[in-house]
Design an enzyme around this catalytic site. Structure first.
Site, mmCIF file in Angstrom:
data_model
loop_
_atom_site.group_PDB
_atom_site.id
_atom_site.type_symbol
_atom_site.label_atom_id
_atom_site.label_comp_id
_atom_site.label_asym_id
_atom_site.label_seq_id
_atom_site.Cartn_x
_atom_site.Cartn_y
_atom_site.Cartn_z
ATOM 1 N N GLY A 10 0.859 -1.194 0.000
ATOM 2 C CA GLY A 10 0.000 0.000 0.000
ATOM 3 C C GLY A 10 0.887 1.232 0.000
ATOM 4 O O GLY A 10 1.673 1.446 0.920
ATOM 5 N N LYS A 13 -0.441 7.573 1.734
ATOM 6 C CA LYS A 13 0.340 8.461 2.610
ATOM 7 C C LYS A 13 1.046 7.683 3.724
ATOM 8 O O LYS A 13 2.228 7.890 3.998
ATOM 9 C CB LYS A 13 -0.588 9.509 3.242
ATOM 10 C CG LYS A 13 -0.966 10.615 2.295
ATOM 11 C CD LYS A 13 0.097 11.705 2.273
ATOM 12 C CE LYS A 13 0.175 12.481 0.992
ATOM 13 N NZ LYS A 13 -1.055 13.077 0.523
ATOM 14 N N ARG A 33 -1.161 -1.142 -5.889
ATOM 15 C CA ARG A 33 -1.939 -1.609 -7.057
ATOM 16 C C ARG A 33 -1.375 -1.064 -8.343
ATOM 17 O O ARG A 33 -1.284 -1.744 -9.349
ATOM 18 C CB ARG A 33 -3.402 -1.155 -6.929
ATOM 19 C CG ARG A 33 -4.182 -1.917 -5.915
ATOM 20 C CD ARG A 33 -5.583 -1.392 -5.844
ATOM 21 N NE ARG A 33 -5.613 0.039 -5.520
ATOM 22 C CZ ARG A 33 -6.703 0.757 -5.409
ATOM 23 N NH1 ARG A 33 -7.868 0.195 -5.618
ATOM 24 N NH2 ARG A 33 -6.662 2.038 -5.101
ATOM 25 N N LYS A 82 -6.433 1.709 10.288
ATOM 26 C CA LYS A 82 -7.274 1.982 11.466
ATOM 27 C C LYS A 82 -8.725 2.054 11.005
ATOM 28 O O LYS A 82 -9.068 2.936 10.220
ATOM 29 C CB LYS A 82 -6.882 3.322 12.099
ATOM 30 C CG LYS A 82 -5.465 3.347 12.688
ATOM 31 C CD LYS A 82 -5.089 4.736 13.175
ATOM 32 C CE LYS A 82 -3.696 4.760 13.781
ATOM 33 N NZ LYS A 82 -3.216 6.124 14.053
ATOM 34 N N GLY A 110 -1.267 4.511 17.860
ATOM 35 C CA GLY A 110 -0.620 5.688 18.448
ATOM 36 C C GLY A 110 -0.650 6.880 17.512
ATOM 37 O O GLY A 110 -0.986 6.760 16.323
ATOM 38 N N ALA A 114 1.237 10.769 8.990
ATOM 39 C CA ALA A 114 2.209 10.356 7.969
ATOM 40 C C ALA A 114 3.073 11.538 7.534
ATOM 41 O O ALA A 114 4.285 11.386 7.313
ATOM 42 C CB ALA A 114 1.459 9.773 6.773
ATOM 43 N N LYS A 164 -11.302 6.879 17.425
ATOM 44 C CA LYS A 164 -10.820 8.279 17.472
ATOM 45 C C LYS A 164 -11.073 8.985 16.141
ATOM 46 O O LYS A 164 -11.194 10.210 16.103
ATOM 47 C CB LYS A 164 -9.352 8.339 17.904
ATOM 48 C CG LYS A 164 -8.325 7.701 16.956
ATOM 49 C CD LYS A 164 -7.828 8.617 15.879
ATOM 50 C CE LYS A 164 -7.004 7.869 14.846
ATOM 51 N NZ LYS A 164 -6.654 8.654 13.674
HETATM 52 N N1 LIG Z 1 -2.056 9.001 6.793
HETATM 53 C C1 LIG Z 1 -1.814 8.868 8.079
HETATM 54 O O1 LIG Z 1 -1.326 9.814 8.718
HETATM 55 C C2 LIG Z 1 -2.114 7.565 8.771
HETATM 56 C C3 LIG Z 1 -1.517 7.312 10.017
HETATM 57 C C4 LIG Z 1 -1.822 6.152 10.692
HETATM 58 C C5 LIG Z 1 -2.699 5.241 10.134
HETATM 59 N N2 LIG Z 1 -3.253 5.490 8.928
HETATM 60 C C6 LIG Z 1 -4.164 4.481 8.374
HETATM 61 O O2 LIG Z 1 -3.528 3.835 7.268
HETATM 62 C C7 LIG Z 1 -4.521 3.417 6.314
HETATM 63 C C8 LIG Z 1 -4.136 3.942 4.951
HETATM 64 O O3 LIG Z 1 -4.145 5.353 5.038
HETATM 65 P P1 LIG Z 1 -3.348 6.284 4.021
HETATM 66 O O4 LIG Z 1 -3.092 7.550 4.729
HETATM 67 O O5 LIG Z 1 -2.186 5.578 3.453
HETATM 68 O O6 LIG Z 1 -4.481 6.505 2.935
HETATM 69 P P2 LIG Z 1 -4.339 7.057 1.429
HETATM 70 O O7 LIG Z 1 -5.697 7.478 1.028
HETATM 71 O O8 LIG Z 1 -3.213 8.034 1.354
HETATM 72 O O9 LIG Z 1 -3.885 5.772 0.616
HETATM 73 C C9 LIG Z 1 -4.599 4.569 0.596
HETATM 74 C C10 LIG Z 1 -3.820 3.591 -0.268
HETATM 75 O O10 LIG Z 1 -4.511 2.338 -0.315
HETATM 76 C C11 LIG Z 1 -4.518 1.876 -1.657
HETATM 77 N N3 LIG Z 1 -5.688 1.034 -1.890
HETATM 78 C C12 LIG Z 1 -6.969 1.435 -1.917
HETATM 79 N N4 LIG Z 1 -7.762 0.387 -2.196
HETATM 80 C C13 LIG Z 1 -6.948 -0.694 -2.328
HETATM 81 C C14 LIG Z 1 -7.162 -2.045 -2.640
HETATM 82 N N5 LIG Z 1 -8.389 -2.531 -2.858
HETATM 83 N N6 LIG Z 1 -6.090 -2.849 -2.714
HETATM 84 C C15 LIG Z 1 -4.856 -2.373 -2.500
HETATM 85 N N7 LIG Z 1 -4.592 -1.101 -2.207
HETATM 86 C C16 LIG Z 1 -5.626 -0.269 -2.125
HETATM 87 C C17 LIG Z 1 -4.591 3.147 -2.490
HETATM 88 O O11 LIG Z 1 -4.118 2.900 -3.787
HETATM 89 C C18 LIG Z 1 -3.684 4.069 -1.718
HETATM 90 O O12 LIG Z 1 -2.351 3.882 -2.128
HETATM 91 C C19 LIG Z 1 -5.851 3.946 6.838
HETATM 92 O O13 LIG Z 1 -6.504 2.925 7.537
HETATM 93 C C20 LIG Z 1 -5.450 5.053 7.804
HETATM 94 O O14 LIG Z 1 -6.400 5.264 8.831
HETATM 95 C C21 LIG Z 1 -2.970 6.631 8.220
HETATM 96 O O1 LIG Z 2 -5.519 11.883 8.932
HETATM 97 P P1 LIG Z 2 -6.320 10.918 9.754
HETATM 98 O O2 LIG Z 2 -7.520 11.552 10.384
HETATM 99 O O3 LIG Z 2 -6.631 9.659 8.989
HETATM 100 O O4 LIG Z 2 -5.386 10.468 10.997
HETATM 101 C C1 LIG Z 2 -4.126 9.930 10.751
HETATM 102 C C2 LIG Z 2 -3.590 9.113 11.917
HETATM 103 O O5 LIG Z 2 -4.472 8.078 12.268
HETATM 104 C C3 LIG Z 2 -3.209 9.924 13.114
HETATM 105 O O6 LIG Z 2 -2.588 9.091 14.085
#
Ligand SMILES: NC(=O)c1ccc[n+]([C@@H]2O[C@H](COP(=O)([O-])OP(=O)(O)OC[C@H]3O[C@@H](n4cnc5c(N)ncnc54)[C@H](O)[C@@H]3O)[C@@H](O)[C@H]2O)c1
Ligand SMILES: O=P(O)(O)OC[C@H](O)CO
Length: 298
Positions: A10, A13, A33, A82, A110, A114, A164
């Site tokens: 994945g 971000k 992907r 999450k 925690g 990103a 959260k």
């Molecule tokens: N961005 C943050 O600060 C952060 C921090 C902690 C946890 N998270 C968690 O991480 C997860 C991903 O968040 P993100 O910030 O990377 O989101 P994002 O929107 O930046 O990216 C999501 C990624 O998932 C991929 N994706 C979507 N559908 C898919 C599928 N069917 N198969 C494979 N890949 C697929 C997309 O291509 C994309 O690259 C979420 O659950 C988010 O809550 C994000």
């Molecule tokens: O940008 P959000 O709201 O998906 O939060 C990102 C992380 O989960 C923070 O810890």
């Protein structure tokens, strides 16, 4: 399986930030992907042959992805997403455990935007697993700018990380309505109590709610425009439609679908969750001003 190799699955971000962080001490592969111009980008099969996998795909896509693409070959897995699956109300550990033995699974929780991790700014995370050996092995992979803690409260971490996000939407609505600092902090504090009430129903530990996974991530996400979920709340308070908000965002805001999951779970288990109920109702079209009145008298 390639021993001691590490890959992130994945390249959103969070996947990219974790790839940067884990790439500080060892080579770290990444896949997604669509092909991306990122160092050490590999195809899915190469990534799946690594011993250590960090999976960062949105919560609602996990089951289908595991079903269609994953083959368990003894890999050790850290789940970075999450959320709660809206179609079933299942927590992410429950979904992963349908495909992978729990002793091979860990879950990151925690406060961790990103955008800050990818700049190498310091933070503290919890690696949750029923198997402490998973923590010991993954801990070594993390860079010096990230301090890692161990917890065996997997369900607590999962609930905090998901809940959260819904509370961050509520907080963004509060901010967008210009209700003031007192209102926002009252909402966040009562949100913490609500999250703990919900979580303890499912066996989460009290200490998880007052630590990094609970209060830590809630305070971060519910108080910053860096949060996508908080920004969803701002948009709702400014009378934008959910479709408009999500299109502008262009990234996942897990709190939206998670609020649907919580709405089903709290009805089924009869848990009192007034803030999550109002977020769900606002997503379904209720006027935030009516939600405020109801929250004040409830
Ligand atoms: N961005 C943050 O600060 C952060 C921090 C902690 C946890 N998270 C968690 O991480 C997860 C991903 O968040 P993100 O910030 O990377 O989101 P994002 O929107 O930046 O990216 C999501 C990624 O998932 C991929 N994706 C979507 N559908 C898919 C599928 N069917 N198969 C494979 N890949 C697929 C997309 O291509 C994309 O690259 C979420 O659950 C988010 O809550 C994000
Ligand atoms: O940008 P959000 O709201 O998906 O939060 C990102 C992380 O989960 C923070 O810890």
């Amino acid at each position: 399986m390639q021993k001691n190799s590490v890959a992130v699955i994945g390249a959103g971000k969070w996947g990219q930030a974790l790839h940067f962080a884990l790439g500080q001490k060892q080579k770290c592969y990444i896949t997604s992907r669509t092909k991306r111009d990122i160092n050490n980008f590999v195809d899915l099969n190469t990534a799946l042959s690594c011993e250590y996998l960090i999976i960062a795909i949105p919560a609602q896509q996990i089951r289908q992805w595991l079903d269609e693409h994953f083959e368990f070959k003894g890999q050790k897995i850290l789940v970075a997403s999450k959320g709660i699956e809206a179609s079933t109300g299942k927590f992410l550990n429950e979904i992963y455990e349908e495909f992978i033995p729990s002793e091979n699974l860990g879950f990151i929780s925690g406060p961790s935007f990103a955008a800050e991790v990818i700049k190498g700014l310091p933070c503290a995370l919890v690696l949750n697993s029923l198997n402490k050996q998973i923590f010991i092995e993954f801990e070594k992979l993390f860079p010096d700018f990230i301090k890692t803690y161990y917890s065996d409260d997997v369900i607590g971490a999962e609930i905090c990380g998901a809940y959260k996000n819904v509370l961050a939407i509520a907080s963004g609505i509060c901010e967008g309505m210009n209700l003031g600092n007192n209102a926002r902090v009252s909402l966040i504090s009562r949100g913490l109590v609500e999250m703990q009430r919900f979580g303890s129903h499912f066996g989460a530990k009290m200490e998880t709610f007052i630590g990094l996974s609970g209060a830590g991530d809630l305070f971060l996400t519910a108080s910053s425009e860096l949060s996508r979920n908080f920004r969803v709340g701002l948009g709702l308070a400014n009378n934008k439609t959910l479709d408009e908000i999500l299109e502008e965002l262009g990234e996942v805001a897990e709190g939206v679908k998670t609020s649907y999951a919580i709405n089903s779970l709290n009805k089924k288990h009869k848990i009192y969750t007034p803030i999550a109920n109002e977020v769900y109702s606002i997503l379904e079209g209720k006027n935030p001003k009516d939600s405020l009145k109801d929250l004040l008298k409830d």
